[in-house]
Design a protein around this motif. Structure first.
Motif, PDB file in Angstrom:
ATOM      1  N   ASP A  23      39.842  38.810  47.960  1.00 31.88           N
ATOM      2  CA  ASP A  23      41.189  38.786  47.410  1.00 31.88           C
ATOM      3  C   ASP A  23      41.252  37.712  46.329  1.00 31.88           C
ATOM      4  O   ASP A  23      40.954  36.539  46.592  1.00 31.88           O
ATOM      5  CB  ASP A  23      42.193  38.482  48.524  1.00 31.88           C
ATOM      6  N   ALA A  24      41.643  38.095  45.128  1.00 31.33           N
ATOM      7  CA  ALA A  24      41.687  37.157  44.008  1.00 31.33           C
ATOM      8  C   ALA A  24      42.652  36.007  44.250  1.00 31.33           C
ATOM      9  O   ALA A  24      42.504  34.932  43.665  1.00 31.33           O
ATOM     10  CB  ALA A  24      42.089  37.898  42.734  1.00 31.33           C
ATOM     11  N   ARG A  25      43.627  36.211  45.143  1.00 33.47           N
ATOM     12  CA  ARG A  25      44.633  35.171  45.385  1.00 33.47           C
ATOM     13  C   ARG A  25      44.150  34.089  46.335  1.00 33.47           C
ATOM     14  O   ARG A  25      44.733  33.002  46.399  1.00 33.47           O
ATOM     15  CB  ARG A  25      45.903  35.828  45.940  1.00 33.47           C
ATOM     16  N   GLU A  49      43.451  29.952  41.371  1.00 37.69           N
ATOM     17  CA  GLU A  49      42.234  30.010  42.176  1.00 37.69           C
ATOM     18  C   GLU A  49      40.991  29.973  41.283  1.00 37.69           C
ATOM     19  O   GLU A  49      39.988  29.339  41.622  1.00 37.69           O
ATOM     20  CB  GLU A  49      42.226  31.280  43.027  1.00 37.69           C
ATOM     21  N   MET A  50      41.046  30.659  40.152  1.00 41.69           N
ATOM     22  CA  MET A  50      39.927  30.619  39.208  1.00 41.69           C
ATOM     23  C   MET A  50      39.664  29.188  38.744  1.00 41.69           C
ATOM     24  O   MET A  50      38.506  28.753  38.666  1.00 41.69           O
ATOM     25  CB  MET A  50      40.238  31.514  38.004  1.00 41.69           C
ATOM     26  N   ILE A  73      46.920  42.445  39.550  1.00 41.45           N
ATOM     27  CA  ILE A  73      46.878  41.634  40.757  1.00 41.45           C
ATOM     28  C   ILE A  73      48.295  41.268  41.191  1.00 41.45           C
ATOM     29  O   ILE A  73      49.120  40.877  40.356  1.00 41.45           O
ATOM     30  CB  ILE A  73      46.026  40.370  40.505  1.00 41.45           C
ATOM     31  N   PRO A  74      48.615  41.387  42.485  1.00 42.89           N
ATOM     32  CA  PRO A  74      49.988  41.130  42.954  1.00 42.89           C
ATOM     33  C   PRO A  74      50.559  39.771  42.548  1.00 42.89           C
ATOM     34  O   PRO A  74      51.743  39.676  42.244  1.00 42.89           O
ATOM     35  CB  PRO A  74      49.862  41.270  44.472  1.00 42.89           C
ATOM     36  N   LEU A 130      33.347  39.828  42.009  1.00 43.68           N
ATOM     37  CA  LEU A 130      34.262  39.965  43.140  1.00 43.68           C
ATOM     38  C   LEU A 130      35.327  41.004  42.813  1.00 43.68           C
ATOM     39  O   LEU A 130      35.906  40.994  41.722  1.00 43.68           O
ATOM     40  CB  LEU A 130      34.914  38.622  43.465  1.00 43.68           C
ATOM     41  N   ASP A 131      35.588  41.884  43.767  1.00 41.09           N
ATOM     42  CA  ASP A 131      36.627  42.881  43.588  1.00 41.09           C
ATOM     43  C   ASP A 131      37.217  43.226  44.949  1.00 41.09           C
ATOM     44  O   ASP A 131      36.569  43.012  45.980  1.00 41.09           O
ATOM     45  CB  ASP A 131      36.077  44.138  42.916  1.00 41.09           C
ATOM     46  N   TYR A 132      38.435  43.771  44.943  1.00 38.52           N
ATOM     47  CA  TYR A 132      39.080  44.171  46.194  1.00 38.52           C
ATOM     48  C   TYR A 132      38.826  45.649  46.508  1.00 38.52           C
ATOM     49  O   TYR A 132      38.896  46.075  47.661  1.00 38.52           O
ATOM     50  CB  TYR A 132      40.582  43.921  46.100  1.00 38.52           C
ATOM     51  N   SER A 133      38.503  46.420  45.486  1.00 42.10           N
ATOM     52  CA  SER A 133      38.333  47.867  45.648  1.00 42.10           C
ATOM     53  C   SER A 133      36.948  48.223  46.183  1.00 42.10           C
ATOM     54  O   SER A 133      35.935  47.948  45.532  1.00 42.10           O
ATOM     55  CB  SER A 133      38.551  48.571  44.303  1.00 42.10           C
TER      56      SER A 133
END
Length: 211
Positions: free
Chosen positions: A106-108, A138-139, A129-130, A81-84
């Motif tokens: 989104d990782a969040r 979340e992980m 990550i922000p 999973l990635d946002y880019s």
């Protein structure tokens, strides 16, 4: 979006990230090679020869993701999973496979149910990550009971030098974490077998979620 995140979303970086950018920077920061990190990832996650479901958070161009998938058997599968979008396009082009797939997210706020994965990892991205604490929680949420979690992230000493490097890193949007942040977070979430190893400016932390 800060400078560090803009850089990670640049198509030009996706093209050279795993072959030049990441190996050079991580060696300078930790004194470790990419090969050593990959082998330790398999060991820390305890996935060798298993049919586990694995999540590789902030997978970038998928080199680690694909490597992990090669150590699985049976129904084992790794989701990167990635946002880019440029990083995911590179991953799909160069690191596809029978036991690997990629998703944008989104990782969040991970788009998975509680306990979906037998192993969850994030190697070299939490400092970008922000909200890294939310991402780590979340992980833990999507990790199944009995599963393993492993992270690699930045490290700073609790001294004047650590304070100076933290300020310098923050100018580009990078975060440096102290020795207690992630072990304490894991312990508060009820994780066990918490192990932390520090190599220069990087820390490696893994743990288990009780069955």
């Amino acid at each position: 979006m800060n400078l560090a995140r803009k850089t990670m979303n640049a198509p030009a970086l996706a093209a050279v990230y795993e072959h030049a950018w990441r190996p050079a920077l991580f060696y300078l920061a930790s004194g470790r090679t990419t090969g050593s990190d990959r082998r330790d990832a398999v060991r820390a996650l305890r996935i060798e020869g298993t049919g586990q479901r694995v999540l590789d958070l902030a997978c970038g161009p998928g080199n680690f993701t694909h490597y992990l998938s090669e150590h699985l058997t049976g129904d084992g599968y790794v989701t990167g999973l990635d946002y880019s979008e440029p990083m995911l396009a590179k991953a799909a082009a160069d690191n596809a496979g029978q036991r690997v797939g990629y998703v944008r997210g989104d990782a969040r706020t991970l788009p998975f149910a509680d306990g979906t994965f037998d192993a969850v990892c994030c190697f070299g991205a939490l400092y970008l990550i922000p909200d890294p604490i939310a991402a780590t929680r979340e992980m833990i949420r999507v990790l199944a009971p009995g599963g393993r979690i492993a992270i690699t992230t930045s490290f700073r000493e609790d001294n004047l030098f650590g304070t100076a490097t933290t300020v310098a890193a923050s100018l580009s949007g990078l975060r440096l974490f102290d020795r207690d942040t992630f072990p304490d977070l894991f312990a508060a979430a009820g994780l066990t077998e918490i192990d932390q190893r520090v190599h220069r400016f990087m820390q490696y932390v893994d743990a288990s979620k009780p069955a």
